[in-house]
Design a protein around this motif. Structure first.
Motif, PDB file in Angstrom:
ATOM      1  N   ALA A 234      -2.107 -60.835 -13.706  1.00 16.70           N
ATOM      2  CA  ALA A 234      -3.294 -61.837 -13.720  1.00 16.70           C
ATOM      3  C   ALA A 234      -3.013 -63.216 -13.108  1.00 16.70           C
ATOM      4  N   GLU A 235      -1.845 -63.822 -13.429  1.00  8.71           N
ATOM      5  CA  GLU A 235      -1.285 -64.826 -12.717  1.00  8.71           C
ATOM      6  C   GLU A 235      -0.935 -64.720 -11.200  1.00  8.71           C
ATOM      7  N   HIS A 236      -0.629 -63.675 -10.896  1.00  5.48           N
ATOM      8  CA  HIS A 236      -0.178 -63.474  -9.432  1.00  5.48           C
ATOM      9  C   HIS A 236      -1.381 -62.615  -8.854  1.00  5.48           C
ATOM     10  N   HIS A 237      -2.388 -62.344  -9.192  1.00  5.35           N
ATOM     11  CA  HIS A 237      -3.690 -61.848  -8.678  1.00  5.35           C
ATOM     12  C   HIS A 237      -3.436 -60.510  -8.297  1.00  5.35           C
ATOM     13  N   LEU A 238      -2.863 -59.671  -9.085  1.00  2.00           N
ATOM     14  CA  LEU A 238      -2.549 -58.176  -8.976  1.00  2.00           C
ATOM     15  C   LEU A 238      -3.750 -57.540  -9.365  1.00  2.00           C
ATOM     16  N   PRO A 239      -3.899 -56.186  -8.917  1.00  2.14           N
ATOM     17  CA  PRO A 239      -4.829 -55.567  -9.709  1.00  2.14           C
ATOM     18  C   PRO A 239      -4.376 -54.784 -11.093  1.00  2.14           C
ATOM     19  N   PRO A 240      -5.476 -54.932 -11.942  1.00  3.68           N
ATOM     20  CA  PRO A 240      -5.205 -54.418 -13.222  1.00  3.68           C
ATOM     21  C   PRO A 240      -4.511 -52.968 -13.135  1.00  3.68           C
ATOM     22  N   ALA A 241      -5.002 -51.982 -12.292  1.00  2.04           N
ATOM     23  CA  ALA A 241      -4.651 -50.656 -12.273  1.00  2.04           C
ATOM     24  C   ALA A 241      -3.513 -50.375 -11.322  1.00  2.04           C
ATOM     25  N   ASP A 242      -2.576 -49.593 -11.290  1.00  2.00           N
ATOM     26  CA  ASP A 242      -1.386 -49.195 -10.316  1.00  2.00           C
ATOM     27  C   ASP A 242      -1.459 -47.767 -10.248  1.00  2.00           C
ATOM     28  N   PRO A 243      -2.370 -46.927  -9.419  1.00  2.00           N
ATOM     29  CA  PRO A 243      -2.315 -45.541  -9.308  1.00  2.00           C
ATOM     30  C   PRO A 243      -1.115 -45.155  -9.177  1.00  2.00           C
ATOM     31  N   ASP A 244      -0.176 -45.616  -8.256  1.00  2.00           N
ATOM     32  CA  ASP A 244       1.120 -44.810  -7.955  1.00  2.00           C
ATOM     33  C   ASP A 244       1.970 -44.890  -9.148  1.00  2.00           C
ATOM     34  N   ARG A 245       1.937 -45.857  -9.743  1.00  2.00           N
ATOM     35  CA  ARG A 245       2.981 -46.078 -10.974  1.00  2.00           C
ATOM     36  C   ARG A 245       2.306 -45.042 -12.272  1.00  2.00           C
ATOM     37  N   GLU A 246       1.147 -44.967 -12.293  1.00  2.00           N
ATOM     38  CA  GLU A 246       0.281 -44.021 -13.366  1.00  2.00           C
ATOM     39  C   GLU A 246       0.730 -42.724 -13.012  1.00  2.00           C
ATOM     40  N   SER A 247       0.669 -42.440 -11.648  1.00  2.00           N
ATOM     41  CA  SER A 247       1.081 -40.917 -11.501  1.00  2.00           C
ATOM     42  C   SER A 247       2.515 -40.540 -11.534  1.00  2.00           C
ATOM     43  N   ARG A 248       3.377 -41.446 -11.179  1.00  2.00           N
ATOM     44  CA  ARG A 248       4.864 -41.215 -11.718  1.00  2.00           C
ATOM     45  C   ARG A 248       5.109 -41.374 -13.134  1.00  2.00           C
ATOM     46  N   GLN A 249       4.464 -42.000 -13.938  1.00  2.00           N
ATOM     47  CA  GLN A 249       4.523 -42.093 -15.338  1.00  2.00           C
ATOM     48  C   GLN A 249       4.084 -40.638 -15.899  1.00  2.00           C
ATOM     49  N   ILE A 250       2.660 -40.320 -15.449  1.00  2.00           N
ATOM     50  CA  ILE A 250       2.083 -38.921 -15.912  1.00  2.00           C
ATOM     51  C   ILE A 250       3.379 -37.804 -15.587  1.00  2.00           C
ATOM     52  N   ALA A 251       3.705 -37.759 -14.127  1.00  2.00           N
ATOM     53  CA  ALA A 251       4.755 -36.638 -13.829  1.00  2.00           C
ATOM     54  C   ALA A 251       5.846 -36.898 -14.777  1.00  2.00           C
ATOM     55  N   ARG A 252       6.488 -37.935 -15.100  1.00  2.00           N
ATOM     56  CA  ARG A 252       7.609 -38.275 -16.087  1.00  2.00           C
ATOM     57  C   ARG A 252       7.318 -37.632 -17.353  1.00  2.00           C
TER      58      ARG A 252
ATOM     59  N   ASN B 116      -3.011 -40.580 -20.445  1.00  2.00           N
ATOM     60  CA  ASN B 116      -4.187 -41.130 -19.730  1.00  2.00           C
ATOM     61  C   ASN B 116      -5.255 -41.962 -20.477  1.00  2.00           C
ATOM     62  N   PHE B 117      -5.473 -41.699 -21.916  1.00  2.00           N
ATOM     63  CA  PHE B 117      -5.965 -42.289 -22.701  1.00  2.00           C
ATOM     64  C   PHE B 117      -5.319 -43.661 -22.959  1.00  2.00           C
ATOM     65  N   ILE B 118      -3.779 -43.737 -23.154  1.00  2.55           N
ATOM     66  CA  ILE B 118      -3.343 -44.909 -23.089  1.00  2.55           C
ATOM     67  C   ILE B 118      -3.319 -45.996 -21.995  1.00  2.55           C
ATOM     68  N   ILE B 119      -3.373 -45.264 -20.994  1.00  4.67           N
ATOM     69  CA  ILE B 119      -3.349 -45.875 -19.452  1.00  4.67           C
ATOM     70  C   ILE B 119      -4.821 -46.575 -19.433  1.00  4.67           C
ATOM     71  N   ALA B 120      -5.986 -45.938 -19.606  1.00 11.27           N
ATOM     72  CA  ALA B 120      -7.145 -46.422 -19.647  1.00 11.27           C
ATOM     73  C   ALA B 120      -7.140 -47.590 -20.596  1.00 11.27           C
ATOM     74  N   GLU B 121      -6.615 -47.617 -21.820  1.00  9.02           N
ATOM     75  CA  GLU B 121      -6.705 -48.864 -22.686  1.00  9.02           C
ATOM     76  C   GLU B 121      -6.023 -49.871 -22.211  1.00  9.02           C
ATOM     77  N   VAL B 122      -4.814 -49.797 -21.349  1.00 10.35           N
ATOM     78  CA  VAL B 122      -3.965 -50.792 -20.958  1.00 10.35           C
ATOM     79  C   VAL B 122      -4.720 -51.364 -19.832  1.00 10.35           C
ATOM     80  N   ILE B 123      -5.453 -50.636 -18.911  1.00  9.11           N
ATOM     81  CA  ILE B 123      -6.350 -51.059 -17.703  1.00  9.11           C
ATOM     82  C   ILE B 123      -7.380 -51.976 -18.255  1.00  9.11           C
ATOM     83  N   ARG B 124      -8.033 -51.599 -19.402  1.00  6.61           N
ATOM     84  CA  ARG B 124      -9.119 -52.390 -19.979  1.00  6.61           C
ATOM     85  C   ARG B 124      -8.633 -53.741 -20.326  1.00  6.61           C
ATOM     86  N   HIS B 125      -7.166 -53.902 -20.926  1.00  4.35           N
ATOM     87  CA  HIS B 125      -6.691 -54.915 -21.487  1.00  4.35           C
ATOM     88  C   HIS B 125      -6.649 -55.796 -20.445  1.00  4.35           C
ATOM     89  N   HIS B 126      -5.993 -55.186 -19.220  1.00  2.00           N
ATOM     90  CA  HIS B 126      -5.654 -55.893 -18.216  1.00  2.00           C
ATOM     91  C   HIS B 126      -6.862 -56.769 -17.426  1.00  2.00           C
TER      92      HIS B 126
END
Length: 110
Positions: free
Chosen positions: A47-65, A85-95
């Motif tokens: 938020a401080e650096h105006h970055l998007p709440p979601a990071d689809p590339d990171r999410e894809s890597r985390q899912i594969a991992r 995916n459930f946890i990521i959705a909650e994190v994005i909502r928080h972000h």
């Protein structure tokens, strides 16, 4: 008919296993709480650096991992992916909430 001694032994084993499950559930809750503390910090940084709440590339890597970890732990990878995916959705909502409530330091109100 079951031998009363066998039933008592089975009940004792059931109680022992359920206690282990209860302990594991408590550990999972505490681990999730720690994870969300970290992701809250990420949300503030984004938020401080105006970055998007979601990071689809990171999410894809985390899912594969996580799928690989699940396979090596003999856990259904599809289940692990659904959980993440459930946890990521909650994190994005928080972000998104953090971003919406973080004042812009460049906004002087003029």
């Amino acid at each position: 008919m079951s031998d009363p001694g066998d039933v008592r032994d089975a009940q004792a084993e059931l109680d022992r296993l359920r206690q282990s499950i209860d302990n594991i559930d408590a550990a999972v809750v505490h681990m999730l709480a720690e994870r969300f503390k970290c992701t809250q910090q990420v949300g503030h940084l984004k938020a401080e650096h105006h970055l998007p709440p979601a990071d689809p590339d990171r999410e894809s890597r985390q899912i594969a991992r996580l799928r690989q970890l699940a396979e090596s732990a003999h856990l259904d990878p599809a289940f692990a992916e659904k959980l993440l995916n459930f946890i990521i959705a909650e994190v994005i909502r928080h972000h998104e909430t953090i971003a919406a409530t973080t004042p812009d330091p460049e906004d002087t109100g003029d």
